[in-house]
Design an enzyme around this catalytic site. Sequence first.
Site, PDB file in Angstrom:
ATOM      1  CB  SER A 227     -52.532 -51.225 -28.722  1.00 40.22           C
ATOM      2  OG  SER A 227     -51.593 -52.430 -28.648  1.00 40.22           O
ATOM      3  CG  ASP A 453     -46.640 -53.371 -33.016  1.00 39.26           C
ATOM      4  OD1 ASP A 453     -46.503 -54.789 -31.237  1.00 39.26           O
ATOM      5  OD2 ASP A 453     -47.134 -52.980 -33.211  1.00 39.26           O
ATOM      6  CG  HIS A 483     -47.006 -52.114 -29.056  1.00 41.69           C
ATOM      7  ND1 HIS A 483     -47.723 -52.262 -30.488  1.00 41.69           N
ATOM      8  CD2 HIS A 483     -48.203 -51.541 -28.484  1.00 41.69           C
ATOM      9  CE1 HIS A 483     -49.236 -52.465 -29.776  1.00 41.69           C
ATOM     10  NE2 HIS A 483     -49.002 -51.599 -28.731  1.00 41.69           N
TER      11      HIS A 483
END
Length: 514
Positions: A227, A453, A483
């Site tokens: 991320s 995602d 995610h």
Amino acid sequence: MPKRPARARAAVLSVTLLTAALAAGCGDGGDEADLPSQKLSWKDCPAPSAEQGGGDSPSPLPGGAEWQCATMKAPLDWDKPKGDTIDIALIRAQASGKAENRIGSLIFNFGGPGGSGVTTLPAFGEEYAKLRTRYDLVSFDPRGVGRSAPVTCRTDKQLDAYYQQDATPDDAAEEKSYVNEVKGFNGDCEEKSGEVLPHVATTDAARDLDLMRQVLGDDKLHYFGISYGTELGGVYAHLFPKNVGRAVFDAVVDPTQNAEQGSLGQAKGFQLALENYAKDCTSKVEDCPVGDTPEDVQARIAKLLKDLDANPLPGIGPRELTQTAATNGIAQSLYSQDFWEYLTEGLEQAYDGDGKILMALSDSMNGRSPDGTYSNIGAANIAINCADDKPRYSMAAVKAKLPEFRKASPLFGDFLAWGMVGCTDWAVPGAADHPDVSAAGSAPIVVVGNTGDPATPYEGTRKMVDALGKGVGVEVTYKGQGHGAYDSGDRCVRRAVDGYLLDGKTPKPGTVCP
């Protein structure tokens, strides 16, 4: 105020937290030359601090290996490397294989920004067991986070009230109230953490990473960024391309977007994830308890949120499930397909007049523990984002963009658009429109994107590969939900990532994992 969900991570949600909910300052100056040669004192890890999220000390790894913690000195201001220092909190699990097969340290950043790596890494100890055969697994609290000179803004009770506010105002009075609340919050951050705020940008954290590499005794930085951790890794590769070892970026932030473009992309991403959830629920053999068709599921959620704007439901304790809390909780549940069952249960419960589950999901996103204490993820998130992002958005600018955001997502559009005022009155100017991640001369970096995602939309994967430069980014696609990709357990993704990190075998560019 909603933080930008695109830079939060699904691991923030703890099943333990959900179940329970339902039933350092600056030191003396040091010589810059001494910092890379400092010796770390590794000891048994203490219980996490309140800023890290609280809880118990990490449990031993399978086989009995213990987690160890240490602190590393780093300059408060990298422009004044001989000035005051701060402590950077570290955690490690030493390599389990033969010493002659050890590659070095593999440093993880799990995103946020604002997430504590010291508390997150142990949660994935078993999943990373194969990587530990050749690496010491290492993570850290980035500056401004957890035990690393944490940014603080408000007390727990003040945060309870702050997160109860209406973050999707509908009229002039609500707009004024919301903007004033955000301004007040930002002022409190400056008052309590003003010394640290100018020094928590991603470029500062990247310099900490290179110092960490040296202190750990590695010639190259071996890195796993997830991320926001992909943005941090990209900035590191730009600043220190020759120092990049084997690196993997998973759940990739688009480095070409400014804050507005990123928020709009996230609105589309969360909308896609919600649609995928609705299709999955209504495709089951048994009846979907929250709607008959995908369209019906979304329509019922939209009605619930509209009703909550005027009539909140009982939540947890004295706190009510507001429209904002419900939206936040729904977003949290879309970070992983494993959480979809909680969304179904939470919606069922809310339709019956009880907001506990959706409130618990929202609490998880905000870093609130069942005992009412907050980690500093919210404060750190806004501090790092505002230090990085140059654009500042007025109320008028946000209102002008609302139609575009609502088109992208009828459910999440307002929520993400209004979040853009978060940095408007911030004490520290932002660094740039978007990060520079060009990394000519770097070793290959495996860049993994997930087509489903919600928080870092798949389109950013190719943008990162292109921005890193020719011959650097190696794209791998995972056709999945949630995610990130590696933590999904998909064997194809694991083979691609493990093959590179453990054996130096670069995946074929364009690899697609079904």
